[in-house]
Write a protein that holds these residues in place. Structure first.
Motif, PDB file in Angstrom:
ATOM      1  N   LYS A  97       0.993  -1.318   0.046  1.00  0.00           N
ATOM      2  CA  LYS A  97       0.077   0.095   0.063  1.00  0.00           C
ATOM      3  C   LYS A  97       0.808   1.343   0.024  1.00  0.00           C
ATOM      4  N   PRO A  98       0.333   2.353  -0.552  1.00  0.00           N
ATOM      5  CA  PRO A  98      -0.892   2.579  -1.226  1.00  0.00           C
ATOM      6  C   PRO A  98      -0.639   2.072  -2.737  1.00  0.00           C
ATOM      7  N   ASP A 102      -0.674   8.580  -6.423  1.00  0.00           N
ATOM      8  CA  ASP A 102      -1.929   9.451  -6.670  1.00  0.00           C
ATOM      9  C   ASP A 102      -2.879   8.728  -7.351  1.00  0.00           C
ATOM     10  N   VAL A 103      -4.094   9.135  -7.437  1.00  0.00           N
ATOM     11  CA  VAL A 103      -5.412   8.123  -7.824  1.00  0.00           C
ATOM     12  C   VAL A 103      -5.290   8.108  -9.508  1.00  0.00           C
ATOM     13  N   MET A 180      -2.777   8.570   4.006  1.00  0.00           N
ATOM     14  CA  MET A 180      -2.077   7.573   3.144  1.00  0.00           C
ATOM     15  C   MET A 180      -0.999   6.595   3.566  1.00  0.00           C
ATOM     16  N   ILE A 184      -4.488   4.359   6.308  1.00  0.00           N
ATOM     17  CA  ILE A 184      -5.212   3.867   5.094  1.00  0.00           C
ATOM     18  C   ILE A 184      -5.622   2.566   5.532  1.00  0.00           C
ATOM     19  N   ASP A 188      -9.514   1.741   5.054  1.00  0.00           N
ATOM     20  CA  ASP A 188      -9.851   0.767   4.294  1.00  0.00           C
ATOM     21  C   ASP A 188     -10.880  -0.402   4.790  1.00  0.00           C
ATOM     22  N   SER A 321     -10.417   3.256  -1.774  1.00  0.00           N
ATOM     23  CA  SER A 321      -9.987   3.686  -0.675  1.00  0.00           C
ATOM     24  C   SER A 321      -9.251   4.810  -0.805  1.00  0.00           C
ATOM     25  N   GLN A 322      -8.229   4.955  -1.631  1.00  0.00           N
ATOM     26  CA  GLN A 322      -7.201   6.125  -2.008  1.00  0.00           C
ATOM     27  C   GLN A 322      -8.216   7.283  -2.192  1.00  0.00           C
ATOM     28  N   ASP A 326      -8.395  11.421  -0.761  1.00  0.00           N
ATOM     29  CA  ASP A 326      -8.239  12.396  -1.752  1.00  0.00           C
ATOM     30  C   ASP A 326      -9.662  13.285  -1.324  1.00  0.00           C
TER      31      ASP A 326
END
Length: 338
Positions: A97-98, A102-103, A180, A184, A188, A321-322, A326
């Motif tokens: 993880k992550p 970024d997404v 993050m 996380i 999650d 989850s990410q 954001d």
């Protein structure tokens, strides 16, 4: 897939330990062909503890036709490059993880593995705690009744020395701070249990406790999957660090998870508990937890490859989850310190 899944590991830092212990436990199902790092010191330290062949040839992991799956356990800013290379080489991937910093990068990875018809999993192992599994089953059965509210808190501690390590909790390397990098896992798990449909209000700051580029405190008022109200709070400034908690208030019962311990009390007087031993990584040592949860995660990942299905914590799940992270930071109006 061969009788045993043939695996290559990339990255032999702190994150590798619970994975390596789990792979030893799963030796009847997994063969580790190579464990790679560009650091001679890490190779030496890893070889002293684990019986796997080591190499500095990371490129060889992707090129080796005998390797079915790759564990990518390197810093987040390497995930997109390594993940895309693995997908192009036809490898399954379990990603630390992550998913990415970024997404947008995470979405590219999810798309690449979908097109390659390879499995992509994310190491969000809190879903595999025994208490988490039992709570998930109770919710799926409707045993708690209608969920009226839920909240999660992560009152963890990290000393300044933790943040003084090069790259630690910077946007360039890790992609974020407490949400993050630490919370996380709980976020999650919380989302998998009760859902998060909206972020109503949020706050995020870098407290005076730490000198760090990213946030070490964040909180949010949210709406759960069914529209009920909820709360999220996470920090690494709560000395000396306590257990993360998830509390779910239902129309028939209330459930509490503190660390890995679950307690459920029904309105009719019934009670149920699931207990675990050991720490959960909430204090100064982030790796102070058992490897059992990784063992469950990895077992499911291997089963997913065999059954040609997505793992429970798929790339898409990790990305969702990410996205919530954001949304919290955007609602808070937070931006990195200069």
């Amino acid at each position: 897939m061969a009788q045993r899944l043939r695996v290559g590991l990339i990255g032999l830092g702190n994150a590798v330990e619970p994975h390596a212990k789990s792979l030893i436990d799963l030796a009847d199902r997994v063969e580790v062909k190579a464990a790679a790092s560009r650091s001679p010191e890490r190779l030496q330290a890893f070889s002293a503890r684990f019986p796997f062949p080591t190499t500095t040839d990371i490129d060889g992991i992707f090129a080796d036709p005998e390797i079915d799956a790759v564990w990518i356990l390197t810093p987040p800013n390497t995930h997109l490059d390594f993940g895309l290379r693995a997908a192009a080489a036809g490898k399954h991937v379990l990603m630390e993880k992550p998913l990415d910093i970024d997404v947008a990068g995470g979405a590219k990875l999810v798309d690449a593995f979908r097109k390659a018809d390879r499995r992509l999993g994310v190491a969000l192992q809190h879903r595999f705690r025994p208490g988490s599994l039992r709570l998930k089953a109770l919710l799926d059965e409707g045993a708690l009744g209608a969920v009226a509210s839920a909240w999660m808190t992560v009152p963890w501690w990290r000393p300044q020395a933790y943040y003084d390590q090069p790259g630690r909790c910077t946007m360039a390397r890790d992609g974020g701070g407490v949400l993050m990098t630490q919370a996380i896992h709980t976020l999650d798990l919380f989302r998998s249990l009760v859902g998060i449909s909206a972020v109503v209000a949020a706050d995020a700051v870098t407290t005076p406790v730490h000198k760090v580029e990213t946030e070490d405190y964040a909180s949010a008022l949210i709406r759960l999957g069914n529209g009920a109200p909820g709360v999220v709070m996470a920090t690494t400034a709560a000395y000396p660090g306590g257990e993360e908690r998830i509390e779910i208030m239902g129309s028939a019962a209330t459930a509490w998870m503190a660390g890995g311990n679950l307690a459920v009390r029904w309105h009719d007087g019934r009670e149920e508990k699931v207990t675990q031993t050991g720490a959960t990584g909430g204090g100064a040592n982030p790796m102070d937890f058992p490897h059992d949860w990784h063992l469950g995660l990895i077992t499911d990942f291997i089963d997913a490859i065999r059954d040609r299905r997505d793992p429970i914590v798929s790339g898409a799940e990790g990305l969702t989850s990410q996205k919530v992270i954001d949304q919290i930071l955007a609602k808070a109006g937070w931006h990195p310190t200069s």
